[in-house]
Design a protein around this motif. Structure first.
Motif, short mmCIF file in Angstrom:
data_model
loop_
_atom_site.label_atom_id
_atom_site.label_comp_id
_atom_site.label_asym_id
_atom_site.label_seq_id
_atom_site.Cartn_x
_atom_site.Cartn_y
_atom_site.Cartn_z
N ARG A 297 0.55 -1.49 -0.29
CA ARG A 297 -0.23 -0.34 -0.19
C ARG A 297 0.86 1.08 0.34
O ARG A 297 0.46 1.61 0.67
N ALA A 298 2.24 1.62 -1.04
CA ALA A 298 2.97 2.35 -1.17
C ALA A 298 2.71 2.91 -2.00
O ALA A 298 2.61 2.05 -3.54
N VAL A 299 3.13 4.46 -2.54
CA VAL A 299 2.93 4.81 -3.30
C VAL A 299 4.36 5.78 -3.22
O VAL A 299 4.86 6.03 -2.91
N ILE A 300 5.60 6.08 -4.63
CA ILE A 300 6.33 6.63 -4.81
C ILE A 300 6.34 7.33 -6.23
O ILE A 300 5.85 7.61 -6.97
N ALA A 301 6.97 8.96 -5.42
CA ALA A 301 6.48 9.78 -7.05
C ALA A 301 8.02 10.60 -6.70
O ALA A 301 8.35 11.08 -5.57
N VAL A 302 9.11 10.41 -7.79
CA VAL A 302 9.73 10.83 -8.42
C VAL A 302 10.02 12.44 -9.02
O VAL A 302 9.84 11.82 -10.75
N ASN A 303 10.70 12.99 -8.97
CA ASN A 303 11.68 13.82 -10.05
C ASN A 303 12.57 14.42 -9.93
O ASN A 303 13.22 14.22 -9.52
N ALA A 304 13.32 14.16 -11.12
CA ALA A 304 14.33 14.87 -12.26
C ALA A 304 14.46 15.53 -12.82
O ALA A 304 13.49 16.18 -13.47
N SER A 305 15.75 15.89 -13.21
CA SER A 305 16.28 17.32 -14.28
C SER A 305 15.28 16.41 -15.63
O SER A 305 15.84 15.19 -16.01
#
Length: 334
Positions: A297-305
């Motif tokens: 029940r997990a969510v990962i959001a990632v932003n990068a260049s």
């Protein structure tokens, strides 16, 4: 006395596992990554980790690139539930009647599903010369007029130009702009107020991700949460259960050569298995990720260049080096 303090320290350490848990930002790869901007993780609908890097903050509007497609996918599901769109297998000719006059009659039978599976057979833009496609006066009309490159439904070819048609279809089907439909049915109910969505030259909001949806990373986590909550946000159902099921367990998938190892693609989302655990994710150029892991029940959001010179390496660094650290962190959290 020293022995007593040592025992006490050990008891405190083992009685408070959350405090003993090593934070992901201590990872060598995260600490030394000059291109990563944000990592936000939720588990059981609570933010358990949030860190920003390289001068970014929770106020930064992130360029989500092709995560745009996955958000649009959710909107398509909502439109089907509202009977604005008949089904995934509806021919796009309903929305583009000019195809009836096209010399290639195959275009009339292309379906929404085939576009969402990147298997429409339509013209695709030249990734080495995106300015040419983006500079067209009417991108959607241009794509439809070009020669087919494959039989509809037969061949997977990642196609930003065709994906943009989904925004056009959504607008024509609902009588609302893509952005207005999203605000009413997704963003506003989730308390997402800071959103920037750019229109293509044809007057429709970008459905490809080339101009990109821009949001805060912590808001993108909310959208990912719909996948682990069967379409609910809090006590409000925003996405029908049937559509969540279709996204999590698609009828047909296509193998991809990028993203996580052995990934498969369907309906604008990717699927992969890590250490025996299934996950669904959205992927954008340069290492933009939105990952839902239903088991935890997990969510990962990632932003990068999104800089071209670092984009491919950044995405690989995340899948190969950073994600294992985040997964282990999630797995150990109670």
């Amino acid at each position: 006395m020293k022995k007593y303090l040592l025992i006490l320290g050990l008891l405190l350490a083992f009685s408070k596992p959350d405090f003993a848990q090593i934070k992901p930002d201590t990872s060598f790869y995260l600490k030394n990554d000059k291109n990563i901007y944000a990592v936000v993780i939720s588990k059981n609908n609570n933010i358990v980790y949030q860190h920003f890097f390289n001068g970014k903050s929770d106020a930064t509007m992130m360029n989500d690139q092709s995560l745009t497609k996955s958000v649009l996918s959710i909107l398509i599901g909502i439109a089907i539930d509202k009977h604005c769109i008949t089904s995934l297998d509806e021919p796009i000719s309903r929305y583009f009647p000019q195809l009836a006059k096209d010399k290639d009659q195959r275009k009339q039978n292309i379906t929404i599903r085939q576009i969402m599976n990147q298997a429409s057979g339509l013209y695709h833009e030249d990734l080495n010369n995106l300015k040419d496609y983006l500079g067209k006066k009417n991108q959607s009309e241009y794509v439809l007029k070009q020669n087919m490159v494959s039989e509809p439904g037969s061949t997977f070819y990642y196609n930003n130009a065709a994906s943009h048609l989904l925004s056009v279809i959504l607008t024509k089907a609902t009588g609302m702009t893509t952005f207005d439909f999203a605000r009413k049915n997704l963003f506003d109910p989730m308390g997402i107020t800071d959103v920037n969505w750019i229109k293509m030259n044809d007057g429709f909001y970008d459905g490809s991700g080339l101009l990109s949806l821009r949001m805060h990373t912590q808001d993108m986590v909310k959208i990912g949460g719909l996948l682990i909550n069967n379409g609910f946000y809090g006590n409000k159902r925003l996405v029908p259960a049937s559509w969540i099921k279709a996204l999590l367990r698609p009828d047909n998938t296509f193998d991809t050569q990028w993203g996580f190892k052995d990934s498969k693609y369907a309906l604008c989302w990717y699927h992969f298995t890590y250490n025996g655990t299934s996950a669904i994710y959205a992927l954008g150029w340069g290492g933009q990720f939105l990952i839902a892991i239903p088991k935890y029940r997990a969510v990962i959001a990632v932003n990068a260049s999104i800089a071209d010179e670092s984009a491919i390496m950044e995405s690989a660094r995340f899948t190969d080096k950073i994600f294992p650290v985040l997964y282990d962190y999630i797995r150990k959290l109670k």
